[in-house]
Design an enzyme around this catalytic site. Structure first.
Site, PDB file in Angstrom:
ATOM      1  N   GLY A   1      33.880  44.135  33.267  1.00 39.77           N
ATOM      2  CA  GLY A   1      32.589  44.300  32.604  1.00 39.77           C
ATOM      3  C   GLY A   1      31.439  43.662  33.361  1.00 39.77           C
ATOM      4  O   GLY A   1      30.342  44.239  33.451  1.00 39.77           O
ATOM      5  N   ASN A   2      31.671  42.492  33.946  1.00 34.66           N
ATOM      6  CA  ASN A   2      30.559  41.772  34.590  1.00 34.66           C
ATOM      7  C   ASN A   2      30.102  42.428  35.893  1.00 34.66           C
ATOM      8  O   ASN A   2      29.034  42.105  36.401  1.00 34.66           O
ATOM      9  CB  ASN A   2      30.943  40.305  34.834  1.00 34.66           C
ATOM     10  CG  ASN A   2      31.993  40.167  35.913  1.00 34.66           C
ATOM     11  OD1 ASN A   2      32.932  40.952  35.986  1.00 34.66           O
ATOM     12  ND2 ASN A   2      31.846  39.181  36.770  1.00 34.66           N
TER      13      ASN A   2
ATOM     14  N   LYS B   1      42.359  47.909  18.453  1.00 36.44           N
ATOM     15  CA  LYS B   1      41.079  47.733  19.171  1.00 36.44           C
ATOM     16  C   LYS B   1      39.899  48.141  18.301  1.00 36.44           C
ATOM     17  O   LYS B   1      39.748  49.317  17.973  1.00 36.44           O
ATOM     18  CB  LYS B   1      41.061  48.618  20.418  1.00 36.44           C
ATOM     19  CG  LYS B   1      41.910  48.114  21.545  1.00 36.44           C
ATOM     20  CD  LYS B   1      41.058  47.691  22.724  1.00 36.44           C
ATOM     21  CE  LYS B   1      41.967  47.160  23.817  1.00 36.44           C
ATOM     22  NZ  LYS B   1      41.296  46.317  24.770  1.00 36.44           N
TER      23      LYS B   1
ATOM     24  N   LYS C   1      42.050  49.428  31.391  1.00 37.34           N
ATOM     25  CA  LYS C   1      41.766  49.841  32.771  1.00 37.34           C
ATOM     26  C   LYS C   1      42.631  49.101  33.796  1.00 37.34           C
ATOM     27  O   LYS C   1      42.913  49.623  34.869  1.00 37.34           O
ATOM     28  CB  LYS C   1      40.280  49.691  33.110  1.00 37.34           C
ATOM     29  CG  LYS C   1      39.768  48.257  33.150  1.00 37.34           C
ATOM     30  CD  LYS C   1      39.284  47.853  34.511  1.00 37.34           C
ATOM     31  CE  LYS C   1      38.718  46.453  34.557  1.00 37.34           C
ATOM     32  NZ  LYS C   1      39.243  45.399  33.690  1.00 37.34           N
TER      33      LYS C   1
ATOM     34  N   LYS D   1      45.644  41.793  32.861  1.00 34.97           N
ATOM     35  CA  LYS D   1      45.444  41.677  34.309  1.00 34.97           C
ATOM     36  C   LYS D   1      46.689  41.087  34.968  1.00 34.97           C
ATOM     37  O   LYS D   1      47.163  41.587  35.988  1.00 34.97           O
ATOM     38  CB  LYS D   1      44.228  40.798  34.627  1.00 34.97           C
ATOM     39  CG  LYS D   1      42.935  41.367  34.061  1.00 34.97           C
ATOM     40  CD  LYS D   1      41.741  40.515  34.431  1.00 34.97           C
ATOM     41  CE  LYS D   1      40.586  40.783  33.492  1.00 34.97           C
ATOM     42  NZ  LYS D   1      40.277  42.192  33.240  1.00 34.97           N
TER      43      LYS D   1
HETATM   44  P1  ADP Z   1      37.024  42.216  32.448  1.00 37.42           P
HETATM   45  O1  ADP Z   1      35.793  42.694  31.757  1.00 37.42           O
HETATM   46  O2  ADP Z   1      36.802  41.838  33.873  1.00 37.42           O
HETATM   47  O3  ADP Z   1      38.213  43.118  32.267  1.00 37.42           O
HETATM   48  P2  ADP Z   1      37.760  40.186  30.486  1.00 37.42           P
HETATM   49  O4  ADP Z   1      36.557  39.535  29.930  1.00 37.42           O
HETATM   50  O5  ADP Z   1      38.479  41.178  29.653  1.00 37.42           O
HETATM   51  O6  ADP Z   1      37.374  40.799  31.872  1.00 37.42           O
HETATM   52  O7  ADP Z   1      38.811  39.080  30.984  1.00 37.42           O
HETATM   53  C1  ADP Z   1      38.456  38.054  31.862  1.00 37.42           C
HETATM   54  C2  ADP Z   1      38.239  36.783  31.089  1.00 37.42           C
HETATM   55  O8  ADP Z   1      39.491  36.310  30.570  1.00 37.42           O
HETATM   56  C3  ADP Z   1      37.753  35.598  31.868  1.00 37.42           C
HETATM   57  O9  ADP Z   1      36.350  35.662  32.065  1.00 37.42           O
HETATM   58  C4  ADP Z   1      38.176  34.414  31.005  1.00 37.42           C
HETATM   59  O10 ADP Z   1      37.131  34.019  30.155  1.00 37.42           O
HETATM   60  C5  ADP Z   1      39.297  34.971  30.132  1.00 37.42           C
HETATM   61  N1  ADP Z   1      40.592  34.297  30.221  1.00 37.42           N
HETATM   62  C6  ADP Z   1      41.470  34.241  29.192  1.00 37.42           C
HETATM   63  N2  ADP Z   1      42.573  33.580  29.522  1.00 37.42           N
HETATM   64  C7  ADP Z   1      42.415  33.196  30.821  1.00 37.42           C
HETATM   65  C8  ADP Z   1      43.240  32.471  31.741  1.00 37.42           C
HETATM   66  N3  ADP Z   1      44.432  32.012  31.382  1.00 37.42           N
HETATM   67  N4  ADP Z   1      42.767  32.262  32.976  1.00 37.42           N
HETATM   68  C9  ADP Z   1      41.553  32.718  33.341  1.00 37.42           C
HETATM   69  N5  ADP Z   1      40.731  33.409  32.509  1.00 37.42           N
HETATM   70  C10 ADP Z   1      41.154  33.653  31.259  1.00 37.42           C
HETATM   71 MG    MG Z   2      34.822  41.358  30.022  1.00 37.97          MG
END
Ligand code: ADP
Ligand code: MG
Length: 310
Positions: A10-11, A128, A212, A274
């Site tokens: 997202g970022n 969701k 994704k 991820k």
């Molecule tokens: P994206 O939009 O890139 O798919 P998400 O916001 O869904 O990302 O997921 C990434 C986020 O997950 C990070 O910014 C962090 O805040 C969070 N997060 C949760 N658990 C963890 C972890 N164990 N280690 C690192 N980040 C984590």
């Molecule tokens: Mg996100």
């Protein structure tokens, strides 16, 4: 030339601050494309996958809000729309970033369908939340009228919830391979792909969200990518995340990652998919990297990121 699949979070599409306008998205995407173009100077064939959570939510909300003027668009169609305008922005951003570097490769985005199993357990228990918030009465009416599953969302009102099934097959995979072989910088499987099931009369769109990160993994396997690169907000995945004893993860094995998953270190819906996707890809003997957008190159060079290998 080796292949790399880049999954943008997202970022990479929208900054946390500021209004969620098309213009703001384009500006963030332009900056993102600079990083990707920089990576491509290292001679990679690149497939770009992107998220679409906030975008598809807004498309649906706009459509639901205008329901008395123009028919509400089904969720799969909202997904196709989001692939279109996000892909369009990335195409513009990549063209600019490549031209600046004298890289003449073509850029295209592909409306991509991803087939899911209609018996996926996700459909029986949708989780969701999407779209607008409703009162209890409105929610009951929508459930009766449209068959939506409605749930209360953290005290903020009632929302429709939909399934998050696993990707089984990428419908346009042959086209993807063809375009990559032609050196195209390809944007595909946006938002995890438009979810479709195999119906009696062919493919049918369904209301679901495919993660994704899982679709990017499937794509990486299918096209024989060397690296699956999941770009998100954090430089490394961590254990004891957000706690005083947080420990960032560098090079880890599949076995270590599986142990941390079992111990519950990664939040479902954010970091967990991820790490799961990284593990699945690493099991094929290749390398999966989770890192931040601006750390992509150092991570490729083995200097940072969470790198999962067998
Ligand atoms: P994206 O939009 O890139 O798919 P998400 O916001 O869904 O990302 O997921 C990434 C986020 O997950 C990070 O910014 C962090 O805040 C969070 N997060 C949760 N658990 C963890 C972890 N164990 N280690 C690192 N980040 C984590
Ligand atoms: Mg996100």
């Amino acid at each position: 030339m080796s292949r790399i699949v880049i999954a943008l979070g997202g970022n990479a599409l929208q900054s946390g601050k500021g209004a969620a306008t098309a213009q703001a998205q384009l500006e963030t995407v332009n900056a993102t494309c600079e990083y990707i173009a920089e990576m491509m100077q290292k001679d990679y064939e690149v497939a770009i996958v992107h998220g679409n959570g906030p975008q598809i939510g807004r498309i649906l909300l706009a459509s639901e809000t205008a329901k008395d003027i123009t028919p509400v668009m089904p969720f799969d169609v909202c997904g196709a729309m989001s692939q279109g305008y996000i892909g369009y922005h990335i195409q513009q951003g990549m063209r600019k970033a490549l031209d600046k570097r004298g890289i003449k490769r073509p850029v295209a985005s592909l409306v991509t369908q991803v087939v899911v199993d209609k018996n996926d357990p996700g459909f029986a228990n949708p989780t969701k939340p999407i779209g607008a918030f409703y009162s209890k009465e409105e929610a009951d009416a929508l459930a009766a009228e449209k068959g939506y599953t409605m749930k209360e969302d953290a005290g903020r009102g009632w929302r429709r919830v939909i399934a998050s099934p696993l990707p089984m097959r990428i419908q346009e995979i042959d086209t993807i391979k063809y375009l990559l072989a032609g050196n195209t910088v390809l944007i595909t499987c946006g938002g995890g792909g438009i979810p479709v099931i195999e119906g009696a009369a062919g493919l049918e769109g369904v209301a679901a969200v495919i993660d994704k990160d899982f679709s990017a993994e499937k794509l990486a396997e299918e096209i024989g990518a060397e690296v699956l690169m999941i770009l998100t907000e954090v430089e490394q995945a961590a254990i004891h995340f957000g706690k005083p004893n947080q420990e960032n993860l560098g090079n880890i094995t599949v076995a270590q990652a599986e142990k941390y998953i079992a111990e519950g270190h990664f939040a479902p819906g954010s970091m967990l998919p991820k790490v799961q996707a990284a593990v699945k890809f690493a099991k094929t003997g290749k390398r999966a990297i989770i890192t931040a957008l601006d750390k992509a190159i150092p991570a490729l060079e083995g200097k940072t990121g969470t790198v999962v290998t067998i």
